[in-house]
Design a protein around this motif. Structure first.
Motif, PDB file in Angstrom:
ATOM      1  N   ALA A 156       0.844  -1.156  -0.281  1.00 48.83           N
ATOM      2  CA  ALA A 156      -0.123   0.166  -0.353  1.00 48.83           C
ATOM      3  C   ALA A 156       1.386   1.136   0.230  1.00 48.83           C
ATOM      4  O   ALA A 156       0.383   2.468  -0.399  1.00 48.83           O
ATOM      5  CB  ALA A 156      -0.814  -0.146   1.102  1.00 48.83           C
ATOM      6  N   LEU A 157       2.111   1.499   0.869  1.00 51.45           N
ATOM      7  CA  LEU A 157       2.845   2.591   0.298  1.00 51.45           C
ATOM      8  C   LEU A 157       4.331   1.851   0.717  1.00 51.45           C
ATOM      9  O   LEU A 157       4.727   0.581   0.582  1.00 51.45           O
ATOM     10  CB  LEU A 157       2.436   2.405   2.254  1.00 51.45           C
ATOM     11  N   GLY A 158       4.970   3.110  -0.230  1.00 53.00           N
ATOM     12  CA  GLY A 158       6.567   2.759  -0.255  1.00 53.00           C
ATOM     13  C   GLY A 158       7.792   3.618   0.666  1.00 53.00           C
ATOM     14  O   GLY A 158       7.460   3.576   2.084  1.00 53.00           O
ATOM     15  N   LYS A 159       8.241   3.154   0.429  1.00 51.63           N
ATOM     16  CA  LYS A 159       9.844   3.969   1.364  1.00 51.63           C
ATOM     17  C   LYS A 159      10.658   4.656   0.631  1.00 51.63           C
ATOM     18  O   LYS A 159      11.382   4.756  -1.079  1.00 51.63           O
ATOM     19  CB  LYS A 159      10.116   3.040   2.737  1.00 51.63           C
ATOM     20  N   VAL A 160      11.666   5.407   1.226  1.00 47.32           N
ATOM     21  CA  VAL A 160      12.455   6.197   1.012  1.00 47.32           C
ATOM     22  C   VAL A 160      13.625   5.902   0.841  1.00 47.32           C
ATOM     23  O   VAL A 160      13.808   5.315   1.932  1.00 47.32           O
ATOM     24  CB  VAL A 160      12.289   8.285   1.568  1.00 47.32           C
ATOM     25  N   THR A 161      14.310   5.538   0.034  1.00 43.12           N
ATOM     26  CA  THR A 161      15.920   4.946   0.432  1.00 43.12           C
ATOM     27  C   THR A 161      16.676   5.397   0.152  1.00 43.12           C
ATOM     28  O   THR A 161      18.577   5.383   0.537  1.00 43.12           O
ATOM     29  CB  THR A 161      16.488   3.398  -0.714  1.00 43.12           C
ATOM     30  N   GLY A 162      16.665   7.251  -0.273  1.00 44.85           N
ATOM     31  CA  GLY A 162      17.692   7.816  -0.181  1.00 44.85           C
ATOM     32  C   GLY A 162      17.764   9.718  -0.747  1.00 44.85           C
ATOM     33  O   GLY A 162      16.465   9.465  -0.485  1.00 44.85           O
ATOM     34  N   ILE A 163      17.307  10.118  -0.062  1.00 51.59           N
ATOM     35  CA  ILE A 163      17.922  12.059   0.059  1.00 51.59           C
ATOM     36  C   ILE A 163      18.853  12.697  -0.405  1.00 51.59           C
ATOM     37  O   ILE A 163      19.860  12.496   0.318  1.00 51.59           O
ATOM     38  CB  ILE A 163      17.070  12.738   1.223  1.00 51.59           C
ATOM     39  N   VAL A 164      19.130  13.212  -1.115  1.00 46.67           N
ATOM     40  CA  VAL A 164      20.347  14.538  -2.027  1.00 46.67           C
ATOM     41  C   VAL A 164      19.532  15.835  -2.163  1.00 46.67           C
ATOM     42  O   VAL A 164      18.856  16.020  -2.834  1.00 46.67           O
ATOM     43  CB  VAL A 164      21.443  13.328  -3.132  1.00 46.67           C
ATOM     44  N   SER A 165      20.415  16.421  -0.935  1.00 38.79           N
ATOM     45  CA  SER A 165      20.453  18.129  -1.476  1.00 38.79           C
ATOM     46  C   SER A 165      21.141  18.183  -2.591  1.00 38.79           C
ATOM     47  O   SER A 165      22.840  18.502  -2.521  1.00 38.79           O
ATOM     48  CB  SER A 165      20.646  19.162  -0.084  1.00 38.79           C
ATOM     49  N   LYS A 166      20.954  19.638  -2.908  1.00 38.02           N
ATOM     50  CA  LYS A 166      22.148  19.371  -4.305  1.00 38.02           C
ATOM     51  C   LYS A 166      21.876  21.294  -4.290  1.00 38.02           C
ATOM     52  O   LYS A 166      21.468  22.245  -4.087  1.00 38.02           O
ATOM     53  CB  LYS A 166      20.549  19.314  -5.888  1.00 38.02           C
ATOM     54  N   GLU A 167      22.699  21.242  -4.432  1.00 36.12           N
ATOM     55  CA  GLU A 167      23.308  22.940  -4.000  1.00 36.12           C
ATOM     56  C   GLU A 167      24.286  23.440  -5.477  1.00 36.12           C
ATOM     57  O   GLU A 167      24.759  22.760  -6.139  1.00 36.12           O
ATOM     58  CB  GLU A 167      24.685  22.587  -3.167  1.00 36.12           C
ATOM     59  N   PHE A 168      22.851  23.995  -6.219  1.00 36.60           N
ATOM     60  CA  PHE A 168      23.126  24.767  -6.974  1.00 36.60           C
ATOM     61  C   PHE A 168      25.007  25.142  -7.158  1.00 36.60           C
ATOM     62  O   PHE A 168      25.524  25.870  -6.072  1.00 36.60           O
ATOM     63  CB  PHE A 168      22.784  26.044  -8.046  1.00 36.60           C
ATOM     64  N   LEU A 169      25.792  25.208  -8.354  1.00 36.64           N
ATOM     65  CA  LEU A 169      26.819  26.373  -9.049  1.00 36.64           C
ATOM     66  C   LEU A 169      27.181  27.407  -9.100  1.00 36.64           C
ATOM     67  O   LEU A 169      25.992  27.895  -9.321  1.00 36.64           O
ATOM     68  CB  LEU A 169      27.407  25.393 -10.576  1.00 36.64           C
ATOM     69  N   SER A 170      27.622  28.183  -7.440  1.00 35.76           N
ATOM     70  CA  SER A 170      27.489  29.396  -7.530  1.00 35.76           C
ATOM     71  C   SER A 170      28.705  29.637  -7.062  1.00 35.76           C
ATOM     72  O   SER A 170      29.656  29.336  -7.055  1.00 35.76           O
ATOM     73  CB  SER A 170      26.058  29.759  -6.508  1.00 35.76           C
ATOM     74  N   VAL A 171      29.059  30.863  -7.048  1.00 36.89           N
ATOM     75  CA  VAL A 171      30.474  31.755  -7.205  1.00 36.89           C
ATOM     76  C   VAL A 171      29.877  33.293  -5.377  1.00 36.89           C
ATOM     77  O   VAL A 171      28.996  33.640  -5.699  1.00 36.89           O
ATOM     78  CB  VAL A 171      31.215  31.872  -7.999  1.00 36.89           C
ATOM     79  N   VAL A 172      31.186  33.330  -4.641  1.00 34.55           N
ATOM     80  CA  VAL A 172      30.092  34.639  -4.066  1.00 34.55           C
ATOM     81  C   VAL A 172      31.347  35.306  -4.459  1.00 34.55           C
ATOM     82  O   VAL A 172      32.512  35.043  -4.216  1.00 34.55           O
ATOM     83  CB  VAL A 172      30.665  33.756  -2.310  1.00 34.55           C
ATOM     84  N   GLY A 173      31.113  36.757  -4.168  1.00 33.56           N
ATOM     85  CA  GLY A 173      32.205  37.611  -4.496  1.00 33.56           C
ATOM     86  C   GLY A 173      33.072  38.617  -3.035  1.00 33.56           C
ATOM     87  O   GLY A 173      32.267  37.825  -1.992  1.00 33.56           O
ATOM     88  N   ASP A 174      34.232  38.382  -3.723  1.00 31.12           N
ATOM     89  CA  ASP A 174      35.145  39.098  -2.400  1.00 31.12           C
ATOM     90  C   ASP A 174      35.235  40.542  -2.516  1.00 31.12           C
ATOM     91  O   ASP A 174      36.235  41.015  -2.033  1.00 31.12           O
ATOM     92  CB  ASP A 174      36.250  38.121  -2.610  1.00 31.12           C
ATOM     93  N   GLY A 175      35.016  41.136  -3.529  1.00 30.85           N
ATOM     94  CA  GLY A 175      34.950  43.076  -3.652  1.00 30.85           C
ATOM     95  C   GLY A 175      35.772  43.449  -4.178  1.00 30.85           C
ATOM     96  O   GLY A 175      35.951  44.176  -5.114  1.00 30.85           O
ATOM     97  N   LYS A 176      36.629  41.955  -5.080  1.00 31.78           N
ATOM     98  CA  LYS A 176      37.758  42.439  -5.810  1.00 31.78           C
ATOM     99  C   LYS A 176      38.295  41.597  -7.051  1.00 31.78           C
ATOM    100  O   LYS A 176      38.567  42.210  -8.527  1.00 31.78           O
ATOM    101  CB  LYS A 176      39.320  42.347  -4.542  1.00 31.78           C
ATOM    102  N   SER A 177      37.577  40.687  -6.790  1.00 31.88           N
ATOM    103  CA  SER A 177      38.305  39.288  -7.982  1.00 31.88           C
ATOM    104  C   SER A 177      36.615  39.568  -8.979  1.00 31.88           C
ATOM    105  O   SER A 177      35.640  39.149  -8.322  1.00 31.88           O
ATOM    106  CB  SER A 177      37.753  38.147  -7.313  1.00 31.88           C
ATOM    107  N   THR A 178      37.332  39.039 -10.296  1.00 29.83           N
ATOM    108  CA  THR A 178      35.694  38.824 -11.429  1.00 29.83           C
ATOM    109  C   THR A 178      34.986  37.655 -11.312  1.00 29.83           C
ATOM    110  O   THR A 178      36.166  36.725 -10.362  1.00 29.83           O
ATOM    111  CB  THR A 178      36.416  39.038 -12.830  1.00 29.83           C
ATOM    112  N   VAL A 179      34.223  37.324 -12.132  1.00 29.16           N
ATOM    113  CA  VAL A 179      33.322  36.284 -12.060  1.00 29.16           C
ATOM    114  C   VAL A 179      34.241  35.380 -12.286  1.00 29.16           C
ATOM    115  O   VAL A 179      34.650  33.776 -12.000  1.00 29.16           O
ATOM    116  CB  VAL A 179      31.751  36.119 -12.449  1.00 29.16           C
TER     117      VAL A 179
END
Length: 347
Positions: A156-179
């Protein structure tokens, strides 16, 4: 020197290895399950409602037709030979506006998936796409998980066998470096530079403010640089209930992975503010294996564990009269899938 460092990084981090290097050593395991089931292509019976059990060459639109409407995005199927003006008119008539997502109806690994911002970009997408495709409303949620689900025939019911969180590809600025400079500082983004050059162009020269995050690829594809983090430990009864509410109404769906956009994990568990953007059948991987903290041995263990469950589901469905693929048809499917992948990789 940078090129050598990237090659060494790929060599010493198995998550970047080609699929054949990960899966070929497990061929004896697949052969064992094939002998047990009585067919090399036993997976066809895993999900009888999906073409080839959802292993390959299945239509995404046909799978959306199985999912309860309230859990999926507004989606329009478009034929390759449909004039762009007509296609765009149907898209807008359905209530989908710019920006929206365009993707192949039969696809893999996010090849050919694009965020379409205007009519000119849409026309270019139509020109280069090799196959029928979908236009899909942009979902506002910014977090994505992959949830692997199994329900044996008769249960009647199923089960979950794994969960993955997906972190999108990104960069974080430092105020001086280009992308571009920020991309080169991280092997995960640096390995995507050839694609990012085509996509970003002059934006690569932009200097981000300190602490400013810039998402380079707005979807959770490992082949497009997303980081996969295993959060299977966060599984709870409420989440299992929510996923069963999505999957149980799906006719003859027993084995696969749901890719879900959501607002907060707590709301997802409560069945609120989430959307199933795709459901993959027998060909869906338990992608929590790609967490950088997991060893190749862990991955092999999880792959073989899931193959075993897929074999059991397929055998039970086979006993109910659902067929396996013949060896001839299975080989033809693999050749057709390989040819399509070669086309999509050029997009």
């Amino acid at each position: 020197m940078a090129s050598l460092k990237l090659k060494w990084h790929k060599l010493t981090h198995w998550e970047y290895w080609p699929l054949w290097a990960i899966y070929y050593p497990l061929f004896p395991v697949w052969l064992y399950y094939s002998l047990k089931a009585g067919s090399f292509f036993f997976f066809n019976a895993a999900n009888p409602s999906m073409k080839n059990g959802g292993m390959a060459m299945e239509s995404k639109m046909s799978i959306y037709g199985l999912i309860p409407r309230q859990y999926i995005p507004n989606t329009v199927f478009l034929a390759k030979d449909e004039p762009p003006d007509v296609a765009l008119g149907r898209i807008q008539a359905s209530g989908i506006s710019f920006p929206f997502i365009a993707k192949p109806d039969i696809g893999m690994k996010s090849f050919g998936v694009e965020k379409i911002y205007d009519e000119q970009q849409f026309r270019e997408y139509v020109r280069k796409t090799p196959s029928h495709y979908l236009a899909q409303e942009l979902i506002p949620y910014t977090k994505e998980v992959g949830i692997f689900y199994i329900r044996k025939p008769g249960e009647a019911l199923g089960k979950v066998t794994g969960i993955v969180s997906k972190e999108f590809l990104s960069v974080v600025g430092d105020g001086k470096s280009t992308v571009l400079e920020l991309i080169k500082k991280n092997p995960r983004s640096h390995l995507q530079l050839h694609r990012l050059r085509e996509k970003l162009g002059e934006q690569l020269n932009t200097v981000l403010e300190k602490g400013q995050e810039h998402i380079l690829v707005p979807y959770g594809s490992h082949t497009r640089g997303a980081k996969f983090v295993d959060i299977s430990h966060r599984l709870n009864d409420a989440l299992t209930k929510t996923i069963n509410e999505v999957c149980v109404p799906m006719e003859d769906f027993h084995y696969g992975r749901l890719d879900v956009l959501y607002n907060t994990f707590e709301e997802l568990c409560e069945g609120k503010n989430f959307c199933a953007i795709e459901i993959n059948g027998a060909g869906g991987e338990a992608t929590h294996i790609y967490d950088p903290g997991h060893s190749l041995w862990f991955a092999w263990k999880e792959i073989t564990r899931h193959w075993g469950m897929m074999c059991e589901v397929s055998m039970l469905n086979h006993q109910k009269g659902h067929s396996y693929l013949s060896f001839r048809d299975g080989r033809a499917m693999l050749r057709e899938n390989g040819a399509l992948q070669a086309q999509l990789e050029t997009l």
